[in-house]
Design an enzyme around this catalytic site. Structure first.
Site, short mmCIF file in Angstrom:
data_model
loop_
_atom_site.label_atom_id
_atom_site.label_comp_id
_atom_site.label_asym_id
_atom_site.label_seq_id
_atom_site.Cartn_x
_atom_site.Cartn_y
_atom_site.Cartn_z
N ASP A 30 -2.95 1.86 6.90
CA ASP A 30 -2.28 1.09 5.53
C ASP A 30 -2.40 -0.36 5.64
O ASP A 30 -2.47 -1.14 4.82
CB ASP A 30 -1.24 1.77 6.17
N ASP A 52 1.01 -1.44 -0.29
CA ASP A 52 0.51 -0.13 0.05
C ASP A 52 0.74 1.25 0.00
O ASP A 52 1.78 0.99 1.20
CB ASP A 52 -1.06 0.15 1.42
N GLU A 82 -1.50 -1.43 -6.17
CA GLU A 82 -2.78 -0.41 -6.22
C GLU A 82 -2.75 -0.52 -7.82
O GLU A 82 -1.11 0.92 -8.00
CB GLU A 82 -3.20 0.12 -5.66
#
Length: 336
Positions: free
Chosen positions: A302, A136, A220
């Site tokens: 997170d 992340d 991501e």
């Protein structure tokens, strides 16, 4: 046309260098026009001498590589080069690119063909399981791993912000076209180069470590260009260099036989509970820790997002499809 240009008084300086870099420049121009007419790129633009990196490309007929020394066409002696690393054993360069950056530093890049052997599978020695990690990206922590580890964001640009601001103020005071302005411009370029070099070095070390330690890396798909539209965070987002991080992971995973999975950017990784799958309605950016209303598990924002990204990547491997946002209601009564 190139031969005719060399015979004119105005362009006679073209005879001072090898014809190969000039021919290569025309080939690049041809490629740019071909991409334009195929509607794959915009109309070619003139290359600025002030803002772009000056470069010359030499093919095999325009240089000599012998005993670790490089001699370019129309040069009597080999170049004095401080090599960053040796070439692979038995490798013969096919193309040499000489470039100069805005600070006046010269670089030589050699293109060679090399077979990169895949790394051994990344297996946890304790459990024997294949190692996988979800990432992340953030600003306070550059990366948060699904294991709970947080990698600090060095903020290279912020560390040199005062030095850069002073150099830019000095440049603004100098008269256009003066020698003092040229020297001030180089000082600004050196600060930018220092920031870029440190950032690149840190990203290379980080991505190499992630690729060596894990068989599968899940990230991501961030819309970095759109996120930079937020003027409050634009500078910090640019300094984090998430796009460079993703690019390095992509080619290193391809080199070493690792798997890189990209999760859909609309997947609600932060708002989804990694324990029960409940999706909360709102989770503002200032909330860094939250408790799931369905199962009561406490989450670091997170770390929870990294776990969800890893789970989404595993689902993509199992189903062979991309990861899309959840839309249906969960068994806990919340929206997905």
């Amino acid at each position: 046309m190139l031969t005719a240009w060399k015979r004119t008084d105005e362009l006679a300086f073209l005879n001072e260098v090898s014809s190969v870099p000039l021919q290569q420049a025309l080939r690049h121009l041809q490629g740019a026009f071909a991409a334009f007419f195929d509607k794959r790129a915009r109309y070619p633009r003139f290359k600025s001498k002030k803002r772009s990196r000056a470069s010359a490309e030499y093919t095999r007929s325009a240089f000599r590589w012998r005993d670790g020394q490089l001699t370019l066409a129309k040069m009597a002696a080999p170049l004095r080069i401080v090599w960053s690393r040796p070439l692979p054993d038995g490798a013969a360069p096919s193309t040499v690119t000489v470039s100069q950056d805005a600070t006046g530093r010269w670089f030589v890049s050699l293109l060679v063909a090399e077979v990169v052997a895949p790394l051994h599978p990344a297996v946890d020695p304790a459990s024997g399981e294949v190692r996988e990690v979800g990432l992340d990206a953030g600003l306070t922590s550059l990366l948060t791993l699904s294991t709970g580890e947080k990698l600090t964001n060095p903020r290279h640009q912020r560390r040199d912000r005062d030095r850069l601001a002073k150099a830019q103020r000095d440049l603004a005071r100098k008269r256009q076209g003066s020698a003092n302005r040229a020297r001030a411009r180089v000082r600004v370029a050196r600060v930018h180069a220092r920031i870029a070099d440190r950032r690149r070095d840190q990203l290379h070390k980080l991505t190499t470590r992630l690729v060596r330690e894990n068989q599968t890396v899940v990230i991501e798909d961030l819309n970095v260009r759109g996120m930079r539209a937020n003027h409050t965070l634009a500078r910090a987002i640019s300094d984090a260099a998430w796009s460079d991080l993703r690019g390095m992971l992509a080619y290193k995973c391809a080199w070493y036989g690792r798997h890189l999975i990209v999760v859909d950017r609309f997947y609600p990784s932060s708002k989804t509970c990694s324990a029960c799958g409940c999706l909360v309605d709102r989770l503002p950016l200032n909330i860094r820790a939250w408790t799931c209303p369905a199962c009561g598990v406490g989450h670091d924002r997170d770390t929870n997002a990294a776990k969800n990204i890893l789970a989404a990547g595993r689902a993509a491997i199992a189903c062979g499809a991309g990861v899309r946002p959840q839309r249906e209601s969960s068994r806990a009564g919340g929206r997905r």
